[in-house]
Design a protein around this motif. Structure first.
Motif, PDB file in Angstrom:
ATOM      1  N   LEU A 153       0.815  -1.218   0.000  1.00 19.42           N
ATOM      2  CA  LEU A 153       0.000   0.000   0.000  1.00 19.42           C
ATOM      3  C   LEU A 153       0.849   1.268   0.000  1.00 19.42           C
ATOM      4  O   LEU A 153       0.391   2.325  -0.431  1.00 19.42           O
ATOM      5  N   ALA A 154       2.077   1.166   0.463  1.00 18.59           N
ATOM      6  CA  ALA A 154       2.950   2.337   0.504  1.00 18.59           C
ATOM      7  C   ALA A 154       3.167   2.921  -0.886  1.00 18.59           C
ATOM      8  O   ALA A 154       3.392   4.123  -1.035  1.00 18.59           O
ATOM      9  N   GLN A 155       3.066   2.085  -1.911  1.00 22.33           N
ATOM     10  CA  GLN A 155       3.235   2.552  -3.285  1.00 22.33           C
ATOM     11  C   GLN A 155       2.086   3.454  -3.726  1.00 22.33           C
ATOM     12  O   GLN A 155       2.224   4.220  -4.671  1.00 22.33           O
ATOM     13  N   GLN A 156       0.952   3.370  -3.047  1.00 19.95           N
ATOM     14  CA  GLN A 156      -0.214   4.157  -3.422  1.00 19.95           C
ATOM     15  C   GLN A 156      -0.269   5.513  -2.717  1.00 19.95           C
ATOM     16  O   GLN A 156      -1.129   6.324  -3.013  1.00 19.95           O
ATOM     17  N   GLY A 157       0.617   5.735  -1.774  1.00 24.57           N
ATOM     18  CA  GLY A 157       0.639   7.021  -1.086  1.00 24.57           C
ATOM     19  C   GLY A 157       0.804   6.856   0.405  1.00 24.57           C
ATOM     20  O   GLY A 157       0.969   5.753   0.916  1.00 24.57           O
ATOM     21  N   THR A 158       0.728   7.962   1.090  1.00 26.27           N
ATOM     22  CA  THR A 158       0.900   7.958   2.538  1.00 26.27           C
ATOM     23  C   THR A 158      -0.447   8.000   3.234  1.00 26.27           C
ATOM     24  O   THR A 158      -1.468   8.329   2.637  1.00 26.27           O
ATOM     25  N   GLY A 159      -0.435   7.641   4.521  1.00 25.94           N
ATOM     26  CA  GLY A 159      -1.635   7.740   5.336  1.00 25.94           C
ATOM     27  C   GLY A 159      -2.668   6.664   5.016  1.00 25.94           C
ATOM     28  O   GLY A 159      -2.328   5.605   4.486  1.00 25.94           O
ATOM     29  N   PRO A 160      -3.944   6.942   5.295  1.00 26.69           N
ATOM     30  CA  PRO A 160      -5.010   5.937   5.114  1.00 26.69           C
ATOM     31  C   PRO A 160      -5.410   5.826   3.642  1.00 26.69           C
ATOM     32  O   PRO A 160      -6.489   6.264   3.238  1.00 26.69           O
ATOM     33  N   VAL A 161      -4.554   5.206   2.839  1.00 31.64           N
ATOM     34  CA  VAL A 161      -4.764   5.187   1.389  1.00 31.64           C
ATOM     35  C   VAL A 161      -6.055   4.491   0.969  1.00 31.64           C
ATOM     36  O   VAL A 161      -6.664   4.868  -0.022  1.00 31.64           O
TER      37      VAL A 161
END
Length: 148
Positions: A136-144
């Protein structure tokens, strides 16, 4: 009649009528959201339309509109006048859209709150999300997941 001649409301009168502290009036003035004139005794005086302007500020703040956003809006009004009925219709329409987006986000958050916060932290013992190697880190930061 000069604008300052119409300015006959004291700081205390405006604060009491608007339900705010005098310090808030000073703060709003410092930010350029309202303005006052000085009388011969060097005391601040406000025109009656400041009551409507502060009402717009308070309504906007209650729905999460920032003071910076309000500054931009007020600066766009001709001669920085107080918003009239037509101005309010436009503003409230914009704010209604923003509020609807926030409501949808909050409902999504409420509905997923007990299961997962959507961030991929995997710190919960019983996480419904399988996130190997924190993809999920690849999709952005925080509650993606909630941002989708």
């Amino acid at each position: 009649m000069a604008p300052h001649e119409e300015a006959n409301l004291s700081v205390g009168q405006v604060a009491k009528r608007c339900g705010i502290k005098v310090s808030a009036l000073h703060f709003y003035e410092e930010k350029g959201l309202i303005r006052s004139w000085r009388n011969q005794g060097n005391q601040r005086r406000y025109k009656r339309d400041v009551l409507r302007r502060i009402s717009v500020i308070k309504a906007a703040q209650k729905i999460g509109i920032t003071l910076a956003n309000l500054q931009k809006i007020f600066k766009q009004l001709p001669d920085q006048r107080t918003p009239d009925k037509d101005d309010w219709a436009g503003l409230s329409g914009q704010w209604q859209q923003q509020l609807n987006r926030r409501i949808a986000y909050m409902e999504k958050l409420r509905d997923s709150l007990t299961g997962c916060i959507g961030c991929g932290c995997l710190s919960m013992k019983n996480c419904p999300l399988y996130n190997p190697e924190d993809t999920l880190a690849q999709q952005g930061t925080g509650p993606v997941i909630l941002e989708r």
